[in-house]
Design a protein around this motif. Structure first.
Motif, PDB file in Angstrom:
ATOM      1  N   TYR A  77      11.744  -4.904   5.643  1.00 60.52           N
ATOM      2  CA  TYR A  77      11.691  -4.243   4.403  1.00 60.52           C
ATOM      3  C   TYR A  77      11.263  -3.861   3.224  1.00 60.52           C
ATOM      4  O   TYR A  77      12.072  -5.388   2.487  1.00 60.52           O
ATOM      5  N   ALA A  78      10.824  -3.636   1.775  1.00 58.40           N
ATOM      6  CA  ALA A  78      10.741  -3.528   1.004  1.00 58.40           C
ATOM      7  C   ALA A  78      10.785  -1.826  -0.010  1.00 58.40           C
ATOM      8  O   ALA A  78      10.053  -0.794   0.747  1.00 58.40           O
ATOM      9  N   ASP A  79      11.300  -2.341  -0.762  1.00 59.21           N
ATOM     10  CA  ASP A  79      11.706  -1.250  -1.444  1.00 59.21           C
ATOM     11  C   ASP A  79      10.392  -1.174  -3.378  1.00 59.21           C
ATOM     12  O   ASP A  79      10.932  -2.119  -3.584  1.00 59.21           O
ATOM     13  N   THR A  80      11.322   0.003  -4.011  1.00 60.86           N
ATOM     14  CA  THR A  80      10.302  -0.627  -5.017  1.00 60.86           C
ATOM     15  C   THR A  80      11.100  -0.594  -6.210  1.00 60.86           C
ATOM     16  O   THR A  80      10.602  -1.162  -7.060  1.00 60.86           O
ATOM     17  N   ALA A  81      12.561  -1.133  -5.661  1.00 60.99           N
ATOM     18  CA  ALA A  81      12.974  -1.828  -6.857  1.00 60.99           C
ATOM     19  C   ALA A  81      13.158  -3.211  -6.636  1.00 60.99           C
ATOM     20  O   ALA A  81      13.275  -4.337  -7.791  1.00 60.99           O
TER      21      ALA A  81
ATOM     22  N   ALA B 134       1.100  -1.294   0.234  1.00 60.66           N
ATOM     23  CA  ALA B 134      -0.310   0.029  -0.075  1.00 60.66           C
ATOM     24  C   ALA B 134       0.909   1.077   0.014  1.00 60.66           C
ATOM     25  O   ALA B 134       0.025   2.134  -0.752  1.00 60.66           O
ATOM     26  N   ALA B 135       1.781   1.227   1.172  1.00 55.51           N
ATOM     27  CA  ALA B 135       2.168   2.497   1.178  1.00 55.51           C
ATOM     28  C   ALA B 135       3.583   2.549  -0.529  1.00 55.51           C
ATOM     29  O   ALA B 135       3.992   3.412  -0.963  1.00 55.51           O
ATOM     30  N   LEU B 136       3.913   1.453  -1.259  1.00 58.48           N
ATOM     31  CA  LEU B 136       5.063   1.975  -2.356  1.00 58.48           C
ATOM     32  C   LEU B 136       4.452   2.080  -3.042  1.00 58.48           C
ATOM     33  O   LEU B 136       4.347   2.772  -4.052  1.00 58.48           O
ATOM     34  N   GLN B 137       2.815   1.757  -3.282  1.00 53.93           N
ATOM     35  CA  GLN B 137       2.332   1.600  -5.018  1.00 53.93           C
ATOM     36  C   GLN B 137       1.839   3.394  -4.930  1.00 53.93           C
ATOM     37  O   GLN B 137       1.792   3.665  -5.009  1.00 53.93           O
TER      38      GLN B 137
ATOM     39  N   GLY C 186      17.788  -1.960   2.042  1.00 57.04           N
ATOM     40  CA  GLY C 186      18.069  -3.035   1.703  1.00 57.04           C
ATOM     41  C   GLY C 186      19.663  -3.409   1.093  1.00 57.04           C
ATOM     42  O   GLY C 186      19.699  -4.381  -0.360  1.00 57.04           O
ATOM     43  N   VAL C 187      20.987  -3.219   2.013  1.00 53.00           N
ATOM     44  CA  VAL C 187      22.233  -3.998   1.312  1.00 53.00           C
ATOM     45  C   VAL C 187      22.661  -4.231   1.835  1.00 53.00           C
ATOM     46  O   VAL C 187      22.195  -4.542   3.002  1.00 53.00           O
TER      47      VAL C 187
END
Length: 497
Positions: free
Chosen positions: A167-171, A19-22, A320-321
């Motif tokens: 953790y989640a990101d748009t990549a 929800a947040a990333l979208q 995310g590294v």
């Protein structure tokens, strides 16, 4: 097999992140990441075997960080619904939009491989939060009671933390992590006709579980048995003779000198002048990379986010590294810095070495210290062999007080105890000592480092940095080491001037 707690995995992690990333992408963010954390901490403190304080805290929330119009935006929330996650993303984007007109430095992040559905759990056997508090208090009380047979007063403390992060990101990176750390410490105090003093255990804080208190990784029985006797010897000891001394420094003291004079000095944000308000910048400026003679040729220092039981050890940082090990000083020359994704790209490093960290869901990640450690010499000497090389000097054990300037260059350190070395042998304790110097002179005077058998991973829970202030745990491993001609002060004489 260690596993992430089911109650954490039962939270709506993916739904909130999606929800947040979208929403951030819909509003035009070039990058967005979502981080949900639960941090549980327990602190127990005893005075003379009696429980004096007990704190059990639980922090649960999430954060959204974005880059829009080449500008950072950040917001955080605590309501675990998809609607709330979307609203927080909107707030983060709005922060970036409002900030963009005054932003003088475009934000871009170094690329990082995508880590899909990665799970990492730190190395421990017994979750300390599975052990009843009453059992922990009973153990500390038992230890304190034994120490009181040879001391006037005893304080005991146990700090424990369980940190869980999603953790989640748009990549496309998605990681879930859990790590445990704890720090037991005891301090004995005694007064005599000649004065008052105290002495603490030198057992380091660790990324282990409750097994650390029951004999895994440290011989508590041996240390506690000798502590009152060591304090009594210190109380009867003469004052140190000021002047130039050769020093053999035990890892229980040297870790803190590494932390202050190398760890902080090689954080790239300090070296570039971005971190200035909280404890200054750094003398190890970026123009000195690969040129600065940091110390003698036996000085080899690494940053490591992977070492087992390290307090700064992670599978992935808060950008995310993936955790890595990297050189900071090689053969005495400055060869690297600790990096986050933005500064890695800004200064041409290509990839971050995984040093982004936030201490709570309400804070944005900033550049934080890895486990910065001095490497031992392969097949190197024992501590006793190092002492045997000294005709006139001191052997220093345990950390105590410290002071260092804003550029991490001029410093002064004391210790729990120091022993005179005469003709290669220990000749009793001395008091009122401190060693002082500049960072490069001190590390330049290091003649030899001990072998792996002398290596200990020390560290602290409470490294401070940033505005608003954040606290991070970090370990520093090192062997015993021999230094020549270091200036030693008599703190009583110096204080009376």
């Amino acid at each position: 097999m260690r596993q992430i707690d089911p109650d954490f995995l039962a939270l709506p992690l993916r739904r909130l992140a999606d929800a947040a990333l979208q929403r951030a992408q819909d509003l035009g963010a070039e990058h967005a990441d979502f981080r949900l954390e639960r941090i549980r901490g327990e602190s127990l403190s005893l005075y003379d075997s009696r429980l004096e304080g007990a704190v059990d805290a639980d922090d649960l929330g999430f954060a959204v960080r974005v880059v829009k119009n080449d500008t950072w935006g950040f917001a955080a929330g605590i309501e675990l619904t998809a609607e709330s996650a979307a609203r927080v993303a909107e707030q983060a984007v709005r922060v970036a939009e409002v900030s963009a007109p005054i932003n003088r430095e475009p934000v871009a992040l170094a690329p990082e491989p995508v880590h899909r559905d990665a799970v990492w759990v730190s190395s421990y056997e017994i979750d300390p939060f599975d052990v009843p508090s009453a059992e922990k208090v009973a153990l500390l009380a038992e230890w304190s009671g034994e120490l009181l047979k040879g001391a006037d007063h005893v304080t005991a403390r146990l700090l424990q933390v369980k940190e869980q992060k999603f953790y989640a990101d748009t990549a496309g990176t998605v990681t879930t992590q859990q790590r445990v750390r704890l720090h037991p410490s005891l301090n004995v105090m005694k007064a005599t006709d000649t004065g008052f003093d105290d002495m603490s255990t030198i057992a380091p804080p660790v990324g282990r579980g409750y097994e650390y208190l029951t004999g895994t990784g440290w011989d508590w029985a041996a240390e506690l048995a000798e502590l009152p006797e060591l304090l009594a010897e210190k109380l009867a000891a003469p004052s140190v003779e000021a002047g130039a001394h050769d020093l053999v420094i035990h890892p229980s003291n040297l870790w803190l000198t590494i932390h202050e004079s190398i760890g902080h000095a090689t954080e790239l944000d300090r070296a570039l002048g971005y971190e200035a308000a909280y404890a200054g910048t750094s003398f190890a400026t970026f123009d000195k990379l690969n040129e600065l003679v940091y110390g003698s040729p036996v000085l080899n220092v690494t940053g490591d986010r992977t070492v087992e039981h390290g307090l700064a050890t992670v599978g992935f940082d808060d950008e995310g590294v993936a955790g890595q090990s990297f050189d900071i000083v090689r053969d005495g020359i400055l060869t690297g810095y600790q990096l986050d994704r933005r500064m890695a790209l800004m200064k041409g490093f290509g990839r971050s070495n995984g040093c982004g960290f936030a201490d709570s869901p309400g804070h944005t990640p900033i550049q934080r210290m890895a486990n910065v450690s001095l490497r031992p010499a392969e097949a190197g000497p024992s501590t006793e062999e190092l002492i045997s090389r000294v005709e006139h000097g001191l052997y220093i054990v345990g950390d105590k007080s410290w002071s260092i300037d804003q550029q991490r260059y001029n410093f002064q350190f004391t210790g729990e105890r120091a022993y005179r070395i005469v003709d290669g042998a220990l000749a009793g304790q001395v008091r009122d000592f401190a060693y002082t110097g500049t960072t490069t002179d001190f590390w330049g005077s290091m003649e030899a480092v001990g072998g792996p058998q002398t290596y200990v991973l020390g560290g602290a829970f409470n490294c401070g940095k940033g505005q608003p202030g954040q606290v991070a745990p970090v370990s520093h491993g090192c062997p015993s080491a021999l230094f020549r001609g270091v200036r030693v002060l008599n703190t009583v004489q110096e204080g009376g001037k």
